[in-house]
Write an enzyme that holds these catalytic residues in place. Structure first.
Site, PDB file in Angstrom:
ATOM      1  N   ASN A 166     -25.720 -54.745   9.095  1.00 27.09           N
ATOM      2  CA  ASN A 166     -24.363 -55.155   8.799  1.00 27.09           C
ATOM      3  C   ASN A 166     -23.565 -53.936   8.323  1.00 27.09           C
ATOM      4  O   ASN A 166     -23.907 -53.339   7.301  1.00 27.09           O
ATOM      5  CB  ASN A 166     -24.346 -56.215   7.707  1.00 27.09           C
ATOM      6  CG  ASN A 166     -22.927 -56.589   7.341  1.00 27.09           C
ATOM      7  OD1 ASN A 166     -22.234 -57.257   8.111  1.00 27.09           O
ATOM      8  ND2 ASN A 166     -22.470 -56.108   6.193  1.00 27.09           N
ATOM      9  N   GLU A 167     -22.526 -53.579   9.060  1.00 28.29           N
ATOM     10  CA  GLU A 167     -21.567 -52.563   8.624  1.00 28.29           C
ATOM     11  C   GLU A 167     -22.228 -51.256   8.176  1.00 28.29           C
ATOM     12  O   GLU A 167     -22.154 -50.860   7.001  1.00 28.29           O
ATOM     13  CB  GLU A 167     -20.685 -53.122   7.510  1.00 28.29           C
ATOM     14  CG  GLU A 167     -19.945 -54.378   7.896  1.00 28.29           C
ATOM     15  CD  GLU A 167     -18.836 -54.749   6.936  1.00 28.29           C
ATOM     16  OE1 GLU A 167     -18.749 -54.185   5.834  1.00 28.29           O
ATOM     17  OE2 GLU A 167     -18.021 -55.620   7.296  1.00 28.29           O
ATOM     18  N   GLU A 355     -17.713 -61.546  11.178  1.00 28.42           N
ATOM     19  CA  GLU A 355     -17.021 -61.819   9.908  1.00 28.42           C
ATOM     20  C   GLU A 355     -15.517 -61.690  10.080  1.00 28.42           C
ATOM     21  O   GLU A 355     -15.055 -60.721  10.674  1.00 28.42           O
ATOM     22  CB  GLU A 355     -17.426 -60.826   8.801  1.00 28.42           C
ATOM     23  CG  GLU A 355     -18.766 -61.067   8.179  1.00 28.42           C
ATOM     24  CD  GLU A 355     -19.071 -60.066   7.085  1.00 28.42           C
ATOM     25  OE1 GLU A 355     -18.148 -59.630   6.377  1.00 28.42           O
ATOM     26  OE2 GLU A 355     -20.241 -59.666   6.974  1.00 28.42           O
ATOM     27  N   GLU A 409     -18.850 -60.551  -4.661  1.00 27.20           N
ATOM     28  CA  GLU A 409     -18.114 -59.666  -3.764  1.00 27.20           C
ATOM     29  C   GLU A 409     -18.336 -58.200  -4.161  1.00 27.20           C
ATOM     30  O   GLU A 409     -17.409 -57.447  -4.473  1.00 27.20           O
ATOM     31  CB  GLU A 409     -16.626 -60.032  -3.765  1.00 27.20           C
ATOM     32  CG  GLU A 409     -15.769 -59.237  -2.802  1.00 27.20           C
ATOM     33  CD  GLU A 409     -16.446 -59.030  -1.457  1.00 27.20           C
ATOM     34  OE1 GLU A 409     -16.823 -60.042  -0.828  1.00 27.20           O
ATOM     35  OE2 GLU A 409     -16.632 -57.874  -1.047  1.00 27.20           O
ATOM     36  N   TRP A 410     -19.623 -57.807  -4.177  1.00 26.83           N
ATOM     37  CA  TRP A 410     -20.013 -56.418  -4.423  1.00 26.83           C
ATOM     38  C   TRP A 410     -19.365 -55.838  -5.676  1.00 26.83           C
ATOM     39  O   TRP A 410     -19.447 -56.487  -6.754  1.00 26.83           O
ATOM     40  CB  TRP A 410     -19.781 -55.588  -3.160  1.00 26.83           C
ATOM     41  CG  TRP A 410     -20.441 -56.214  -1.970  1.00 26.83           C
ATOM     42  CD1 TRP A 410     -19.830 -56.787  -0.895  1.00 26.83           C
ATOM     43  CD2 TRP A 410     -21.848 -56.400  -1.747  1.00 26.83           C
ATOM     44  NE1 TRP A 410     -20.751 -57.292  -0.017  1.00 26.83           N
ATOM     45  CE2 TRP A 410     -22.003 -57.073  -0.504  1.00 26.83           C
ATOM     46  CE3 TRP A 410     -23.011 -56.049  -2.457  1.00 26.83           C
ATOM     47  CZ2 TRP A 410     -23.242 -57.416   0.027  1.00 26.83           C
ATOM     48  CZ3 TRP A 410     -24.247 -56.398  -1.947  1.00 26.83           C
ATOM     49  CH2 TRP A 410     -24.362 -57.060  -0.705  1.00 26.83           C
TER      50      TRP A 410
HETATM   51  N1  LIG Z   1     -14.776 -57.143   1.239  1.00 27.72           N
HETATM   52  N2  LIG Z   1     -15.177 -58.002   1.673  1.00 27.72           N
HETATM   53  C1  LIG Z   1     -15.665 -59.169   2.253  1.00 27.72           C
HETATM   54  C2  LIG Z   1     -16.916 -58.929   3.115  1.00 27.72           C
HETATM   55  C3  LIG Z   1     -18.157 -58.650   2.263  1.00 27.72           C
HETATM   56  O1  LIG Z   1     -18.334 -59.676   1.301  1.00 27.72           O
HETATM   57  C4  LIG Z   1     -19.332 -58.621   3.237  1.00 27.72           C
HETATM   58  O2  LIG Z   1     -20.574 -58.535   2.537  1.00 27.72           O
HETATM   59  C5  LIG Z   1     -19.223 -57.395   4.140  1.00 27.72           C
HETATM   60  O3  LIG Z   1     -20.102 -57.586   5.243  1.00 27.72           O
HETATM   61  C6  LIG Z   1     -17.796 -57.135   4.627  1.00 27.72           C
HETATM   62  O4  LIG Z   1     -16.949 -56.552   3.734  1.00 27.72           O
HETATM   63  C7  LIG Z   1     -16.689 -57.779   4.076  1.00 27.72           C
END
Ligand SMILES: N#[N+]C[C@@H]1[C@@H](O)[C@H](O)[C@@H](O)[C@@H]2O[C@H]12
Length: 449
Positions: A166-167, A355, A409-410
């Site tokens: 992912n990303e 996403e 949210e990280w």
């Molecule tokens: N920020 N934001 C929301 C979302 C995040 O919560 C996801 O884990 C990532 O894959 C992507 O960055 C998007």
């Protein structure tokens, strides 16, 4: 006259989450810490010191959450697998950790929801990081392939869609270069080394996947892509767009689909990091092994102007459109532009929007509901952009809302709500937002008004 926008009957309507953001149970059934457990417990790294220790308690509440998906009517569920549950120590497989995902997949299949697994969504085991920096160590490719191979062995017959990473932009540039994500390094050379090893691990895992000949299963990768636009018609601003596009998009698209890193960015980066001595003979052939689909995470665009003092010669300027809680400009038309460009310049493979979603200030009103009209509007406009692309022959097969649930949210912790289902973190009560009911209607009818 209400305009009806139709979607193909077999369009995959989904929702997406990730392990560290929703599971909790960080010490359960053999799981050991990930770099996000360590990072979130480090002073000042996350909003108010929030961690994923409990999150949405999905590890224990997964049956309830799958039932909610059924009520909404989603056809597919994109989740990620926590590497530290599967290999809590180097070389030591943990069947108990795998059993959670077997239970989850069983629940999904019982309700005819297609499981879509992301192998890596940023929760690198801490043990891997402690061996010379995780993705900085070329050994990480071997560790990742051992992990992915075990997943294919144990779940390859029940999961039809696999996403290697992912990303990768976030798990390398944001994490080892900018420092906003775990492990929080701020070193450009490290960022590019990590990006290279992550891409290499993608290619090696695809090779193993092919050798296992898993019937009916497909494999791809998910990239976060941000189309860049010039702040003016000035030539220098167009040059800024070239570098911003290389930084955000081409550094990952080109090796995967063209088998080379973009020359202009190699030249720019070589002034900062020196030799690309971490790229070995054959690496780019591995990275560009054919895949079955491309996952695209889209949130917003960037508008840039030239800045001689910036390493990238580009500086973001705010766009004119409405902003989200993340400060991102809402620009559905840029998603259309992005998809057309991918189709024109990179691939005719099937694509999925793995996403797309938005954070707004969601509140439970007196009627016990969450009237998130802005989120409905956001999703509707992005779906219209997708429908236009499909109408013009674009090979786009599905759409996954980010996210099913409000979640961790990280670096923003629980301060940003992206879910179509509200989570009361005090009680773990789930409340379907108006957007969940709206999405249910779209899935049922296959049209948006
Ligand atoms: N920020 N934001 C929301 C979302 C995040 O919560 C996801 O884990 C990532 O894959 C992507 O960055 C998007």
């Amino acid at each position: 006259m209400i305009e009806l926008v139709k979607f193909p009957k077999d369009f995959t309507w989904g929702v997406a989450t990730s392990s560290y953001q929703i599971e909790g149970a960080v010490n359960e059934d053999g799981r050991t810490p990930s770099i996000w457990d360590t990072f979130s417990k480090t002073e000042g790294k996350t909003y108010q010191g929030h961690t994923g220790d409990v999150a949405c308690d999905h590890y224990h509440r997964y049956k309830e959450d799958v039932q909610i998906m059924k009520e909404i009517g989603v056809k597919a569920y994109r989740f990620s697998i926590a590497w530290p549950r599967i290999f809590p120590e180097e070389g030591k497989y943990n069947p108990k950790g795998m059993d959670f995902y077997k239970r989850l997949v069983d629940e999904l299949l019982k309700r005819e929801i297609i499981p879509v697994a992301t192998i890596y969504h940023w929760d690198l085991p801490q043990w891997a990081y402690e061996k010379n920096g995780g993705w900085l160590n070329r050994e990480s490719v071997k560790w990742y392939v051992e992990y992915a191979s075990k997943l294919f062995e144990e779940l390859g017959d029940v999961i039809p869609l696999w996403i290697t990473h992912n990303e990768p932009w976030c798990s390398s540039i944001l994490s080892y270069g900018i420092g906003e994500h775990a492990p929080g390094h701020k070193d450009w050379r490290e960022a590019l080394i990590a990006a290279h090893h992550i891409l290499l691990s993608h290619g090696e895992a695809v090779k193993v996947f092919r050798d296992m000949n898993l019937k009916g299963a497909q494999i791809g990768i998910t990239l976060n892509l941000t189309p860049a636009y010039p702040a003016s018609e000035k030539e220098e601003d167009k040059l800024a767009v070239q570098y911003a596009d290389g930084f955000a998009n081409r550094w990952f698209l080109d090796p995967i689909f063209k088998g080379n890193y973009p020359e202009d960015m190699m030249e720019l980066y070589s002034k900062i990091i020196g030799e690309f001595d971490f790229i070995r003979e054959g690496d780019l052939e591995t990275i560009s092994v054919p895949i079955d689909f491309l996952g695209v995470n889209y949130y917003t665009r960037s508008i840039v102007k030239y800045n001689e003092d910036s390493m990238l010669k580009a500086e973001n300027v705010p766009g004119p459109g409405k902003k989200t809680e993340m400060g991102w400009e809402i620009s559905p038309e840029s998603l259309y532009d992005l998809l057309k460009r991918l189709d024109r310049e990179y691939t005719k493979l099937p694509m999925y929007i793995t996403e797309n979603g938005v954070a707004f200030k969601d509140e439970v009103t007196e009627d016990g509901r969450v009237h998130d009209y802005e989120r409905i509007e956001y999703i509707k406009e992005h779906l219209k952009a997708i429908a236009r692309f499909i109408e013009e022959g674009g090979n786009l097969k599905g759409y996954f809302v980010w996210s099913l649930l409000d979640n961790f949210e990280w670096a923003h912790g629980y301060s940003k709500r992206f879910g179509i289902v509200y989570v009361d973190y005090e009680t773990q009560k789930r409340i379907l937002k108006d957007s969940a009911f709206w999405y249910k209607g779209v899935i049922e009818k296959g049209v948006i008004e």
